[in-house]
Design a protein around this motif. Structure first.
Motif, PDB file in Angstrom:
ATOM      1  N   ILE A 187       0.818  -1.223   0.000  1.00  0.00           N
ATOM      2  CA  ILE A 187       0.000   0.000   0.000  1.00  0.00           C
ATOM      3  C   ILE A 187       0.853   1.275   0.000  1.00  0.00           C
ATOM      4  O   ILE A 187       0.576   2.197  -0.772  1.00  0.00           O
ATOM      5  CB  ILE A 187      -1.060  -0.051   1.129  1.00  0.00           C
ATOM      6  N   PRO A 188       1.921   1.357   0.797  1.00  0.00           N
ATOM      7  CA  PRO A 188       2.753   2.566   0.683  1.00  0.00           C
ATOM      8  C   PRO A 188       3.321   2.770  -0.726  1.00  0.00           C
ATOM      9  O   PRO A 188       3.428   3.901  -1.194  1.00  0.00           O
ATOM     10  CB  PRO A 188       3.888   2.305   1.689  1.00  0.00           C
ATOM     11  N   LEU A 192      -0.508   1.966   8.441  1.00  0.00           N
ATOM     12  CA  LEU A 192       0.649   1.918   9.347  1.00  0.00           C
ATOM     13  C   LEU A 192       1.957   1.964   8.542  1.00  0.00           C
ATOM     14  O   LEU A 192       2.880   2.724   8.879  1.00  0.00           O
ATOM     15  CB  LEU A 192       0.596   0.644  10.205  1.00  0.00           C
ATOM     16  N   GLY A 193       2.006   1.165   7.475  1.00  0.00           N
ATOM     17  CA  GLY A 193       3.213   1.132   6.635  1.00  0.00           C
ATOM     18  C   GLY A 193       3.499   2.496   6.033  1.00  0.00           C
ATOM     19  O   GLY A 193       4.650   2.940   5.990  1.00  0.00           O
ATOM     20  N   VAL A 219       2.620   5.463   7.229  1.00  0.00           N
ATOM     21  CA  VAL A 219       3.118   6.371   8.278  1.00  0.00           C
ATOM     22  C   VAL A 219       4.574   6.029   8.610  1.00  0.00           C
ATOM     23  O   VAL A 219       5.408   6.924   8.781  1.00  0.00           O
ATOM     24  CB  VAL A 219       2.219   6.273   9.547  1.00  0.00           C
ATOM     25  N   MET A 220       4.870   4.734   8.679  1.00  0.00           N
ATOM     26  CA  MET A 220       6.246   4.327   9.000  1.00  0.00           C
ATOM     27  C   MET A 220       7.237   4.837   7.949  1.00  0.00           C
ATOM     28  O   MET A 220       8.316   5.319   8.275  1.00  0.00           O
ATOM     29  CB  MET A 220       6.326   2.797   9.125  1.00  0.00           C
ATOM     30  N   VAL A 221       6.842   4.706   6.687  1.00  0.00           N
ATOM     31  CA  VAL A 221       7.721   5.180   5.613  1.00  0.00           C
ATOM     32  C   VAL A 221       7.926   6.687   5.728  1.00  0.00           C
ATOM     33  O   VAL A 221       9.036   7.195   5.634  1.00  0.00           O
ATOM     34  CB  VAL A 221       7.122   4.806   4.230  1.00  0.00           C
ATOM     35  N   ARG A 222       6.836   7.398   5.957  1.00  0.00           N
ATOM     36  CA  ARG A 222       6.910   8.862   6.065  1.00  0.00           C
ATOM     37  C   ARG A 222       7.797   9.300   7.229  1.00  0.00           C
ATOM     38  O   ARG A 222       8.447  10.323   7.177  1.00  0.00           O
ATOM     39  CB  ARG A 222       5.502   9.455   6.266  1.00  0.00           C
ATOM     40  N   ARG A 266      10.246  -1.063   8.079  1.00  0.00           N
ATOM     41  CA  ARG A 266       9.152  -2.043   8.103  1.00  0.00           C
ATOM     42  C   ARG A 266       9.653  -3.479   8.190  1.00  0.00           C
ATOM     43  O   ARG A 266       8.976  -4.339   8.743  1.00  0.00           O
ATOM     44  CB  ARG A 266       8.311  -1.893   6.834  1.00  0.00           C
ATOM     45  N   ALA A 267      10.836  -3.739   7.632  1.00  0.00           N
ATOM     46  CA  ALA A 267      11.319  -5.127   7.589  1.00  0.00           C
ATOM     47  C   ALA A 267      11.446  -5.756   8.988  1.00  0.00           C
ATOM     48  O   ALA A 267      11.036  -6.911   9.174  1.00  0.00           O
ATOM     49  CB  ALA A 267      12.641  -5.194   6.845  1.00  0.00           C
TER      50      ALA A 267
END
Lengths: 505, 160
Positions: free
Chosen positions: A217-218, A430-431, A433-436, A441-442
């Motif tokens: 999705i990201p 969530l993914g 937001v984490m990327v931003r 994520r890994a």
């Protein structure tokens, strides 16, 4: 033994067995492209069709399908950032950035060739190790298996990026993944944990919706935001298909890395329960660790071909490893192998000593299936990679709805529950937001994959041995190895004299 | 991303960990030990990260996680925000559509609407691509794998 090896080849080359293997490969090819229906589910669905087949035909059909699914899963991972299989998520991390850079063909070439090398190494290991692997498998009890999961968790240091801040975030996400794995009914006491009164959560979260949501999705959002094709607005002069040979050459340029990662895959495959989800991340972490220094390591996550070669080879070599305990002892190394065990029963074969004596030719026909199916798939794919890579040139707006379908249909088919779609959406958010916010994520995925295994093996070890298992010799060796895995990036940085404050803030 | 957003996320993770720790206390030790240990470690790390986020400037925090997808920065922030919201809205709409009418109908409806409204692909092209997508999923799941998709809420209500 040599005679049996050639007998096995002769059996698989009989027209009926060979044709059935091709049919299985065709199914496996399509299944591998889709997230959700993994190789295990497809094996289960195809099991009823093998009743009228001979053992060689049945295993040619089933193994041809299963081994190809592991190979083609990398294609969607690289082209769209959507893991085609739970086993090919690690390929997304570097494969998709390569596609975005216009190097899709190179990444695909590298993934396929390393898959082939991995499959051959896995099959060769299977061929030579069956008579000698017994002591290894029997040496590994719950304490040792728990330590193996800890080594996997320790790989977080390599998956978190450089610097103290990145390590804090990486380990935090690893622990979050481990915590997410505890959702659902606890197996020993039956206690419901974090179920919020929802029956859906009793079984815990499924890997596929989590994986697909958090990785795909990201990428989809990013593609929609850019409004371009996946490969960006590169001029037509840049030939996307031109990198295939470069990818193949990459496999041989980093041949020892491919061999080592294949060995990781075989070893993880041999150990019951660990499976390809673990093998790919351990291989990826090993690829990162193989970087000479901090500067060499910086390219990982941004499109370093070694990040494609590592998981690509481990994914396929673990198939051979998986088969070893399944054939030799009837102990399935993974869910897919447990289903394959069902095929043994249907065929009237008993895994164990008989497979190494009376039915040795059938056993070797499986080895040949792994090799031949992968060779054919890779050759066919290599011939069409230029066209596949062109998908990254299609306008993003046209390819996006197909990617969304892949994501949601894939997530749904894992359990056929609408709630899986909501989980995908939630983990997608969530993914994103984490990327931003620069959270990796890994490690979360690795923690999630290993969480259940770690808890189960820890519980059995404590129940069986108390704390005394910590003093067992092999456990001590594995503890030392865990410490080494954690410390290795720091030792490496120190050895190459890169000041840590350059990377840490 | 501003420091506030970073700190808020760290705090969110810490809150999740705190909830896990509190919940795990009330479970039998067999069930509670593992989440308790993991939750405590997560809580400690998230709080450290929260403090670091508050103390450091946003620029300094950039690049802390080196091995990640780099979000595109070439699009104007306002346009990027609009496209992000639109994509999430399409995804949510698809999930609602699946719930209401089931996959078999949701797939063609979603594909056609997206291609017409979002992609401006034109009616014929949208129809052709929708047919291709639907044919692929129908052929694979319903015919080859014999895994028929379930009916949606509306069909269930109507007794279809």
């Amino acid at each position: 033994m040599l005679e049996a090896l050639f007998d096995g080849l002769g059996l698989i080359l009989q027209w009926k067995a060979f044709s059935l293997m091709l049919v299985g490969m065709g199914i496996g090819f399509v299944i591998g492209l889709l997230p959700g229906i993994g190789g295990a589910t497809t094996l289960a669905l195809m099991l009823p069709f093998v009743f009228k087949m001979t053992p060689v035909e049945a295993f040619a059909f089933l193994l041809g399908m299963h081994s190809v699914a592991a190979t083609t899963g990398d294609i969607t991972s690289i082209l769209f950032g959507v893991p085609g299989e739970g086993l090919s998520a690690a390929t997304v991390v570097d494969g998709h950035p390569m596609a975005k850079r216009g190097e899709a063909a190179r990444a695909l070439g590298a993934a396929l060739m390393s898959s082939l090398v991995g499959a051959v190494i896995g099959a060769a290991t299977l061929a030579v190790s069956i008579p000698i692997v017994r002591p290894l498998v029997l040496t590994f009890g719950s304490p040792e298996l728990f330590m193996i999961t800890l080594i996997g968790i320790a790989c977080i240091t390599s998956l978190s990026g450089l610097g103290a801040r990145a390590q804090i975030k990486g380990f935090a996400m690893g622990f979050l993944g481990l915590l997410l794995a505890t959702i659902g009914q606890e197996r020993q006491s039956g206690t419901l944990r974090f179920d919020f009164g929802l029956i859906y959560l009793w079984e815990g979260l499924d890997l596929i919706p989590v994986l697909v949501g958090i990785f795909a999705i990201p990428e989809i959002i990013d593609l929609a935001k850019r409004g371009t094709a996946i490969a960006g607005d590169r001029p037509a002069a840049v030939k996307l298909g031109a990198g295939v040979w470069e990818g193949i050459k990459d496999t041989f340029r980093h041949f020892w890395l491919v061999v080592r990662c294949s060995a990781v895959g075989v070893l993880v495959g041999i150990l019951p329960g660990a499976g390809g989800g673990v093998a790919q991340w351990m291989a990826y972490a090993h690829a990162v660790q193989s970087a000479k220094d901090a500067k060499d390591r910086e390219g990982f996550g941004k499109g370093d071909v070694r990040g494609v070669l590592g998981p690509g080879s481990a994914n396929n070599s673990k198939e051979g490893g998986d088969l070893i305990p399944t054939i030799a002892f009837g102990v399935p190394g993974s869910g897919a192998m447990a289903i394959l065990l069902g095929a043994f029963m249907i065929m009237g074969l008993m895994p164990g000593p008989d497979m190494l004596t009376k039915h040795l030719a059938v056993t070797y026909s499986m080895v040949w299936t792994l090799v031949i199916a992968n060779v054919i798939t890779v050759v066919l794919c290599l011939a069409t990679l230029g066209h596949l890579a062109k998908l990254t040139r299609i306008r993003g707006n046209l390819i996006l709805p197909f990617m969304l379908l892949l994501v949601f249909v894939g997530s749904y088919t894992a359990n056929r529950q609408i709630a899986d779609l909501l989980v995908t959406l939630a983990f997608g958010a969530l993914g994103y937001v984490m990327v931003r916010l620069d959270w990796p994520r890994a490690p979360l995925v690795l923690g999630f994959v290993l969480g259940k295994l770690a808890e189960t093996y820890l519980f059995i070890s404590m129940a069986r041995y108390g704390f005394s298992w910590l003093t067992q010799p092999l456990v001590l060796v594995l503890i030392a190895l865990t410490v080494l895995v954690v410390a290795y990036p720091y030792i490496q940085e120190r050895r190459h004299g890169v000041p840590r404050k350059v990377h840490a803030d | 991303m501003p420091t506030r957003a970073r700190a808020a996320f760290s705090l969110f993770v810490a809150a999740l960990a705190a909830y896990a720790v509190v919940s795990a206390w009330s479970w039998p030790s067999k069930a509670g030990l593992f989440p308790l240990v993991m939750g405590t470690a997560l809580l400690a790390l998230a709080l450290v990260q929260f403090v670091l986020d508050l103390r450091s400037k946003a620029e300094a925090a950039q690049g802390a996680a080196a091995m990640e997808l780099a979000p595109s920065a070439e699009v104007a922030p306002e346009l990027a925000r609009r496209r992000t919201v639109a994509t999430f809205a399409w995804m949510a709409a698809f999930v609602v559509l699946v719930f209401l009418v089931g996959f078999s109908l949701a797939v063609p409806l979603f594909m056609f609407s997206y291609l017409m409204l979002q992609s401006s692909a034109g009616a014929w092209r949208s129809l052709a691509l929708t047919a291709a997508a639907w044919g692929f999923f129908y052929g694979l799941f319903e015919r080859l794998l014999r895994l028929p998709f379930g009916a949606g809420m509306i069909q269930t209500w109507l007794g279809l």
